[in-house]
Design a protein around this motif. Sequence first.
Motif, PDB file in Angstrom:
ATOM      1  N   PHE A  54       0.829  -1.201   0.000  1.00  0.00           N
ATOM      2  CA  PHE A  54       0.000   0.000   0.000  1.00  0.00           C
ATOM      3  C   PHE A  54       0.867   1.256   0.000  1.00  0.00           C
ATOM      4  CE2 PHE A  54      -1.845   3.530   2.305  1.00  0.00           C
ATOM      5  CZ  PHE A  54      -2.947   3.793   1.519  1.00  0.00           C
ATOM      6  N   ILE A  55       1.805   1.341   0.929  1.00  0.00           N
ATOM      7  CA  ILE A  55       2.626   2.555   1.042  1.00  0.00           C
ATOM      8  C   ILE A  55       3.479   2.724  -0.215  1.00  0.00           C
ATOM      9  CG2 ILE A  55       4.578   1.545   2.312  1.00  0.00           C
ATOM     10  CD1 ILE A  55       3.064   4.901   3.182  1.00  0.00           C
ATOM     11  N   ASP A  56       3.982   1.628  -0.760  1.00  0.00           N
ATOM     12  CA  ASP A  56       4.772   1.696  -1.989  1.00  0.00           C
ATOM     13  C   ASP A  56       3.928   2.230  -3.145  1.00  0.00           C
ATOM     14  OD1 ASP A  56       7.236   1.229  -3.432  1.00  0.00           O
ATOM     15  OD2 ASP A  56       6.242  -0.481  -4.354  1.00  0.00           O
ATOM     16  N   SER A  57       2.649   1.868  -3.167  1.00  0.00           N
ATOM     17  CA  SER A  57       1.788   2.282  -4.273  1.00  0.00           C
ATOM     18  C   SER A  57       1.359   3.743  -4.199  1.00  0.00           C
ATOM     19  CB  SER A  57       0.550   1.389  -4.337  1.00  0.00           C
ATOM     20  OG  SER A  57      -0.308   1.640  -3.253  1.00  0.00           O
ATOM     21  N   ILE A  58       1.391   4.342  -3.019  1.00  0.00           N
ATOM     22  CA  ILE A  58       0.929   5.734  -2.916  1.00  0.00           C
ATOM     23  C   ILE A  58       2.050   6.754  -2.827  1.00  0.00           C
ATOM     24  CG2 ILE A  58      -1.237   5.057  -1.818  1.00  0.00           C
ATOM     25  CD1 ILE A  58       0.003   6.390   0.776  1.00  0.00           C
ATOM     26  N   LEU A  59       3.284   6.323  -2.676  1.00  0.00           N
ATOM     27  CA  LEU A  59       4.369   7.290  -2.475  1.00  0.00           C
ATOM     28  C   LEU A  59       4.573   8.234  -3.643  1.00  0.00           C
ATOM     29  CD1 LEU A  59       7.215   5.604  -0.430  1.00  0.00           C
ATOM     30  CD2 LEU A  59       5.471   7.216   0.290  1.00  0.00           C
ATOM     31  N   ASP A  60       4.246   7.814  -4.854  1.00  0.00           N
ATOM     32  CA  ASP A  60       4.385   8.717  -5.998  1.00  0.00           C
ATOM     33  C   ASP A  60       3.476   9.937  -5.859  1.00  0.00           C
ATOM     34  OD1 ASP A  60       6.300   7.199  -7.334  1.00  0.00           O
ATOM     35  OD2 ASP A  60       4.779   5.978  -8.338  1.00  0.00           O
ATOM     36  N   ASP A  61       2.349   9.762  -5.212  1.00  0.00           N
ATOM     37  CA  ASP A  61       1.377  10.847  -5.058  1.00  0.00           C
ATOM     38  C   ASP A  61       1.214  11.265  -3.602  1.00  0.00           C
ATOM     39  OD1 ASP A  61       0.786  11.003  -7.783  1.00  0.00           O
ATOM     40  OD2 ASP A  61      -0.597   9.321  -7.629  1.00  0.00           O
ATOM     41  N   LEU A  62       2.286  11.193  -2.836  1.00  0.00           N
ATOM     42  CA  LEU A  62       2.229  11.502  -1.406  1.00  0.00           C
ATOM     43  C   LEU A  62       1.708  12.904  -1.134  1.00  0.00           C
ATOM     44  CD1 LEU A  62       2.880  10.008   1.206  1.00  0.00           C
ATOM     45  CD2 LEU A  62       5.116  11.082   1.185  1.00  0.00           C
ATOM     46  N   SER A  63       1.981  13.842  -2.026  1.00  0.00           N
ATOM     47  CA  SER A  63       1.543  15.220  -1.815  1.00  0.00           C
ATOM     48  C   SER A  63       0.025  15.347  -1.786  1.00  0.00           C
ATOM     49  CB  SER A  63       2.118  16.138  -2.890  1.00  0.00           C
ATOM     50  OG  SER A  63       1.658  15.728  -4.158  1.00  0.00           O
ATOM     51  N   LEU A  64      -0.701  14.379  -2.345  1.00  0.00           N
ATOM     52  CA  LEU A  64      -2.165  14.428  -2.331  1.00  0.00           C
ATOM     53  C   LEU A  64      -2.735  14.294  -0.920  1.00  0.00           C
ATOM     54  CD1 LEU A  64      -3.081  12.102  -5.336  1.00  0.00           C
ATOM     55  CD2 LEU A  64      -3.068  14.595  -5.289  1.00  0.00           C
ATOM     56  N   GLN A  99      10.556  -2.826   9.621  1.00  0.00           N
ATOM     57  CA  GLN A  99      11.225  -1.929   8.679  1.00  0.00           C
ATOM     58  C   GLN A  99      11.282  -2.583   7.314  1.00  0.00           C
ATOM     59  OE1 GLN A  99      14.987  -1.278  10.728  1.00  0.00           O
ATOM     60  NE2 GLN A  99      14.241   0.751  11.300  1.00  0.00           N
ATOM     61  N   ALA A 100      11.288  -1.747   6.294  1.00  0.00           N
ATOM     62  CA  ALA A 100      11.392  -2.258   4.922  1.00  0.00           C
ATOM     63  C   ALA A 100      11.964  -1.163   4.024  1.00  0.00           C
ATOM     64  CB  ALA A 100      10.022  -2.689   4.402  1.00  0.00           C
ATOM     65  N   PRO A 101      12.742  -1.568   3.025  1.00  0.00           N
ATOM     66  CA  PRO A 101      13.241  -0.608   2.040  1.00  0.00           C
ATOM     67  C   PRO A 101      12.203  -0.409   0.937  1.00  0.00           C
ATOM     68  CG  PRO A 101      14.138  -2.768   1.586  1.00  0.00           C
ATOM     69  CD  PRO A 101      13.274  -2.909   2.822  1.00  0.00           C
ATOM     70  N   LEU A 102      12.191   0.776   0.372  1.00  0.00           N
ATOM     71  CA  LEU A 102      11.373   1.062  -0.809  1.00  0.00           C
ATOM     72  C   LEU A 102      12.315   1.656  -1.855  1.00  0.00           C
ATOM     73  CD1 LEU A 102       8.197   2.602   0.872  1.00  0.00           C
ATOM     74  CD2 LEU A 102       8.525   0.262   0.055  1.00  0.00           C
ATOM     75  N   PRO A 103      13.137   0.820  -2.473  1.00  0.00           N
ATOM     76  CA  PRO A 103      14.186   1.317  -3.373  1.00  0.00           C
ATOM     77  C   PRO A 103      13.658   2.114  -4.560  1.00  0.00           C
ATOM     78  CG  PRO A 103      14.033  -1.087  -3.482  1.00  0.00           C
ATOM     79  CD  PRO A 103      13.122  -0.639  -2.387  1.00  0.00           C
ATOM     80  N   ARG A 104      12.478   1.773  -5.040  1.00  0.00           N
ATOM     81  CA  ARG A 104      11.894   2.500  -6.183  1.00  0.00           C
ATOM     82  C   ARG A 104      11.688   3.974  -5.844  1.00  0.00           C
ATOM     83  NH1 ARG A 104       6.692   3.269  -8.502  1.00  0.00           N
ATOM     84  NH2 ARG A 104       5.593   2.370  -6.736  1.00  0.00           N
ATOM     85  N   HIS A 105      11.526   4.273  -4.561  1.00  0.00           N
ATOM     86  CA  HIS A 105      11.274   5.644  -4.111  1.00  0.00           C
ATOM     87  C   HIS A 105      12.471   6.259  -3.398  1.00  0.00           C
ATOM     88  CE1 HIS A 105       7.049   5.151  -5.049  1.00  0.00           C
ATOM     89  NE2 HIS A 105       7.092   3.991  -4.437  1.00  0.00           N
ATOM     90  N   GLY A 106      13.557   5.524  -3.275  1.00  0.00           N
ATOM     91  CA  GLY A 106      14.711   6.026  -2.535  1.00  0.00           C
ATOM     92  C   GLY A 106      14.331   6.307  -1.094  1.00  0.00           C
ATOM     93  N   LEU A 120       0.306   0.359  -8.482  1.00  0.00           N
ATOM     94  CA  LEU A 120      -0.030   1.773  -8.437  1.00  0.00           C
ATOM     95  C   LEU A 120      -1.526   2.002  -8.338  1.00  0.00           C
ATOM     96  CD1 LEU A 120       2.427   3.166 -11.100  1.00  0.00           C
ATOM     97  CD2 LEU A 120       2.644   3.210  -8.628  1.00  0.00           C
ATOM     98  N   PHE A 121      -2.295   0.964  -7.987  1.00  0.00           N
ATOM     99  CA  PHE A 121      -3.751   1.121  -7.959  1.00  0.00           C
ATOM    100  C   PHE A 121      -4.174   2.240  -7.025  1.00  0.00           C
ATOM    101  CE2 PHE A 121      -5.235  -0.410  -3.898  1.00  0.00           C
ATOM    102  CZ  PHE A 121      -4.143  -1.120  -3.429  1.00  0.00           C
ATOM    103  N   ALA A 122      -3.557   2.363  -5.869  1.00  0.00           N
ATOM    104  CA  ALA A 122      -3.982   3.362  -4.904  1.00  0.00           C
ATOM    105  C   ALA A 122      -3.591   4.770  -5.353  1.00  0.00           C
ATOM    106  CB  ALA A 122      -3.387   3.076  -3.541  1.00  0.00           C
ATOM    107  N   ALA A 123      -2.509   4.877  -6.103  1.00  0.00           N
ATOM    108  CA  ALA A 123      -2.064   6.186  -6.545  1.00  0.00           C
ATOM    109  C   ALA A 123      -3.048   6.802  -7.525  1.00  0.00           C
ATOM    110  CB  ALA A 123      -0.692   6.088  -7.189  1.00  0.00           C
ATOM    111  N   LYS A 124      -3.831   5.965  -8.187  1.00  0.00           N
ATOM    112  CA  LYS A 124      -4.762   6.459  -9.179  1.00  0.00           C
ATOM    113  C   LYS A 124      -6.147   6.727  -8.609  1.00  0.00           C
ATOM    114  CE  LYS A 124      -2.328   4.502 -13.013  1.00  0.00           C
ATOM    115  NZ  LYS A 124      -1.477   3.407 -13.025  1.00  0.00           N
ATOM    116  N   LEU A 125      -6.363   6.348  -7.368  1.00  0.00           N
ATOM    117  CA  LEU A 125      -7.661   6.558  -6.743  1.00  0.00           C
ATOM    118  C   LEU A 125      -7.675   7.853  -5.951  1.00  0.00           C
ATOM    119  CD1 LEU A 125      -8.386   2.980  -5.392  1.00  0.00           C
ATOM    120  CD2 LEU A 125      -9.356   4.066  -7.400  1.00  0.00           C
ATOM    121  N   SER A 126      -8.813   8.362  -5.752  1.00  0.00           N
ATOM    122  CA  SER A 126      -8.967   9.555  -4.924  1.00  0.00           C
ATOM    123  C   SER A 126      -9.347   9.095  -3.530  1.00  0.00           C
ATOM    124  CB  SER A 126     -10.051  10.454  -5.502  1.00  0.00           C
ATOM    125  OG  SER A 126     -10.318  11.509  -4.637  1.00  0.00           O
TER     126      SER A 126
END
Length: 165
Positions: free
Chosen positions: A20-30, A75-82, A155-161
């Motif tokens: 879940f967190i990995d899928s929303i980090l691209d749109d965290l500012s929302l 703890q977990a790494p999210l390398p795609r997001h640094g 990225l399903f969650a990143a595309k939802l409102s």
Amino acid sequence: ALDFHSVFAMKPESERAIDFIDSILDDLSLYGGNNRLTEKVYRQGNCQLFCSRIRSKQIPAGSFWRWNQTRAKKQAPLPRHGAEISFVKLIPRKLRPDITDKIPNYKLWQFEITFHSQAAPKYLLWCEKGKLNDFSEKEKRIATPPKAEQQTNRLFAAKLSFICN
């Protein structure tokens, strides 16, 4: 630095939280950054971002229960997001043993997100399982967790409102 071996040893519910967190980090500012804690925090699907650490005692709860951290921090790494995350699961617990009221079956995840490019971490609360009865039909569809076959699109969650008031 963390490695993926720690992720693979986790329970499926922890892996869902990481997905879940990995899928929303691209749109965290929302999700804002200075949200106020209200009872909306335990509405299923609710996601709120904060700039400062949230203590479980600060999170709104019921009149006869409080939020209780289960097990140790993971703890977990999210390398795609640094980034790296540490997270805990919170569930309701009776305030006193003599209370006979049934406690709700809610599940709240608390994340600390540290981006390698930023000094200050971000804090996010996500209600995976919570109150549904005051949602609109649209909010219910958004708040319902995806089925296993739907999780292939990370990225399903990143595309939802999402509900982020």
